[in-house]
Design an enzyme around this catalytic site. Structure first.
Site, mmCIF file in Angstrom:
data_model
loop_
_atom_site.group_PDB
_atom_site.id
_atom_site.type_symbol
_atom_site.label_atom_id
_atom_site.label_comp_id
_atom_site.label_asym_id
_atom_site.label_seq_id
_atom_site.Cartn_x
_atom_site.Cartn_y
_atom_site.Cartn_z
ATOM 1 N N MET A 88 0.831 -1.199 0.000
ATOM 2 C CA MET A 88 0.000 0.000 0.000
ATOM 3 C C MET A 88 0.872 1.258 0.000
ATOM 4 O O MET A 88 0.410 2.352 0.327
ATOM 5 C CB MET A 88 -0.957 0.007 1.188
ATOM 6 C CG MET A 88 -2.025 -1.072 1.083
ATOM 7 S SD MET A 88 -3.570 -0.651 1.922
ATOM 8 C CE MET A 88 -3.006 -0.423 3.596
ATOM 9 N N GLY A 89 2.144 1.070 -0.371
ATOM 10 C CA GLY A 89 3.013 2.225 -0.508
ATOM 11 C C GLY A 89 3.607 2.706 0.794
ATOM 12 O O GLY A 89 3.597 2.026 1.815
ATOM 13 N N LEU A 122 6.822 3.046 1.271
ATOM 14 C CA LEU A 122 7.700 1.894 1.399
ATOM 15 C C LEU A 122 8.819 2.125 2.420
ATOM 16 O O LEU A 122 9.330 3.235 2.567
ATOM 17 C CB LEU A 122 8.316 1.562 0.036
ATOM 18 C CG LEU A 122 7.312 1.295 -1.100
ATOM 19 C CD1 LEU A 122 8.059 0.980 -2.388
ATOM 20 C CD2 LEU A 122 6.350 0.163 -0.733
ATOM 21 N N HIS A 123 9.194 1.047 3.090
ATOM 22 C CA HIS A 123 10.282 1.083 4.062
ATOM 23 C C HIS A 123 11.173 -0.138 3.842
ATOM 24 O O HIS A 123 10.984 -0.898 2.872
ATOM 25 C CB HIS A 123 9.733 1.137 5.490
ATOM 26 C CG HIS A 123 8.695 0.101 5.799
ATOM 27 N ND1 HIS A 123 8.946 -1.267 5.765
ATOM 28 C CD2 HIS A 123 7.391 0.219 6.147
ATOM 29 C CE1 HIS A 123 7.859 -1.924 6.090
ATOM 30 N NE2 HIS A 123 6.896 -1.055 6.314
ATOM 31 N N HIS A 175 9.478 -3.536 3.217
ATOM 32 C CA HIS A 175 9.033 -3.732 1.831
ATOM 33 C C HIS A 175 10.226 -4.044 0.924
ATOM 34 O O HIS A 175 10.156 -4.925 0.059
ATOM 35 C CB HIS A 175 8.332 -2.479 1.300
ATOM 36 C CG HIS A 175 7.059 -2.126 2.006
ATOM 37 N ND1 HIS A 175 6.938 -0.987 2.742
ATOM 38 C CD2 HIS A 175 5.869 -2.758 2.078
ATOM 39 C CE1 HIS A 175 5.711 -0.906 3.242
ATOM 40 N NE2 HIS A 175 5.048 -1.972 2.860
ATOM 41 N N GLN A 230 -10.533 -2.308 2.129
ATOM 42 C CA GLN A 230 -10.104 -2.986 3.352
ATOM 43 C C GLN A 230 -10.084 -2.056 4.556
ATOM 44 O O GLN A 230 -9.695 -2.464 5.645
ATOM 45 C CB GLN A 230 -8.737 -3.641 3.162
ATOM 46 C CG GLN A 230 -7.552 -2.697 3.023
ATOM 47 C CD GLN A 230 -6.298 -3.436 2.606
ATOM 48 O OE1 GLN A 230 -6.200 -3.967 1.490
ATOM 49 N NE2 GLN A 230 -5.324 -3.492 3.502
ATOM 50 N N GLN A 259 -3.101 -12.030 7.573
ATOM 51 C CA GLN A 259 -3.267 -11.739 6.148
ATOM 52 C C GLN A 259 -2.575 -12.793 5.300
ATOM 53 O O GLN A 259 -3.139 -13.277 4.310
ATOM 54 C CB GLN A 259 -2.699 -10.357 5.833
ATOM 55 C CG GLN A 259 -2.676 -10.025 4.341
ATOM 56 C CD GLN A 259 -2.126 -8.645 4.085
ATOM 57 O OE1 GLN A 259 -2.853 -7.660 4.192
ATOM 58 N NE2 GLN A 259 -0.855 -8.555 3.764
ATOM 59 N N VAL A 271 10.775 -7.395 9.572
ATOM 60 C CA VAL A 271 11.965 -6.546 9.656
ATOM 61 C C VAL A 271 11.715 -5.503 10.738
ATOM 62 O O VAL A 271 10.656 -4.861 10.763
ATOM 63 C CB VAL A 271 12.269 -5.870 8.303
ATOM 64 C CG1 VAL A 271 13.472 -4.943 8.431
ATOM 65 C CG2 VAL A 271 12.521 -6.930 7.232
ATOM 66 N N SER A 313 4.398 1.265 7.763
ATOM 67 C CA SER A 313 4.161 2.576 7.164
ATOM 68 C C SER A 313 3.487 3.521 8.145
ATOM 69 O O SER A 313 3.619 4.743 8.034
ATOM 70 C CB SER A 313 3.304 2.419 5.901
ATOM 71 O OG SER A 313 3.956 1.603 4.959
#
Length: 279
Positions: A27-28, A30-31, A34, A58, A150, A173, A183
């Site tokens: 969902m963007g 990013l870290h 990801h 969602q 999920q 992580v 995020s």
């Protein structure tokens, strides 16, 4: 690296490269978590596609859809450095055009944990992931284990619906102080972030208690809750010891047991988990 916004264009590319694609759905914002998924995807396929889509189906009423962090320019840099070939970044109108009315639902696994506290959440997740699988046509899809439920739900969906895609789960992580990368962490102020460390501390307490011989789930829950509730800004949404395959409740814990947490720190809802016997 190329950015594709159109479903039709993404499908055309996927048809031309079928069997060669690894997908990392995100969902963007990013870290490094990801990025680790994208690096793994690079090892597993010739072409890496990362989807960036804040999926409205969602999110429930009064959840953080509008405030969810977004920064496509930053995401493009992170994805490029991680070896991504294509970013698929559709709009909500592309994914859910006027008249849309079809959803995918996994039954039993979605009634627990986040499914109990976020009604309809997993219907949105499974719907968007099944759409991404149909659009991107990946041979393999990479997900993080931080969203343990999920991952379990998506594996069940792929198996039940005979989806021709391998689902791979990758380890959580963490930042240097133990906080699971998310995020949503960007929305924590300094005081809230200190409170958020209670999640990872409580996981360690549970592991240490099990190693010390404590197997009673009631006693383990009490020990974990005390760590989190010592933080005045922390409010437990759920704290559960579950079977990692079925997500059903347990009375006795062992090394395979899943400890799953959802905790609100102010307005930010964070999740974390561990398998008690894993380092």
């Amino acid at each position: 690296m190329k950015v594709i916004n159109s479903v039709a264009e993404m499908q055309q590319f996927a048809r031309e490269h079928r069997g060669e694609i690894a997908l990392v759905p995100t969902m963007g914002y990013l870290h490094e978590g990801h990025a680790s998924l994208m690096v793994e995807a690079r090892k597993r396929a010739r072409i890496v596609v990362a989807s960036i889509f804040v999926n409205p189906t969602q999110f429930g009423v009064n959840e953080d859809l509008d405030s969810y962090p977004r920064d496509l320019e930053r995401d493009t840099r992170v994805a490029s450095e991680a070896g991504v070939d294509i970013i698929f970044a559709p709009t909500a109108a592309e994914m859910y055009p006027s008249g849309y009315q079809t959803y995918v639902n996994v039954e039993e696994l979605t009634t627990h944990l986040c499914g109990a506290s976020r009604p309809g959440h997993f219907r949105g997740v499974t719907t968007v992931v099944s759409k991404l699988f149909n659009i991107v046509m990946p041979r393999v899809a990479i997900f993080g284990k931080k969203d343990f439920q999920q991952l379990a739900v998506i594996k069940r969906m792929a198996k039940d619906l005979n989806m021709d895609v391998e689902i791979v789960g990758m380890p959580i992580v963490r930042e240097h102080d133990g906080l699971a990368l998310s995020s949503r962490n960007v929305r924590l102020d300094t005081t809230q972030r200190r409170s958020a460390l209670s999640l990872s501390r409580s996981l360690r307490v549970a592991k240490e208690a099990l190693r010390g011989g404590e197997q009673s789930v009631a006693a383990l829950k009490k020990a974990v809750a005390e760590v989190i509730e010592a933080e005045p800004m922390a409010e437990i949404d759920y704290l559960e010891f579950r079977d990692p395959d079925t997500l059903l409740e347990l009375e006795q814990a062992d090394e395979r047991t899943l400890l799953a947490l959802a905790v609100r720190i102010g307005s930010v809802r964070l999740i974390d988990n561990c398998i008690l016997g894993e380092e």
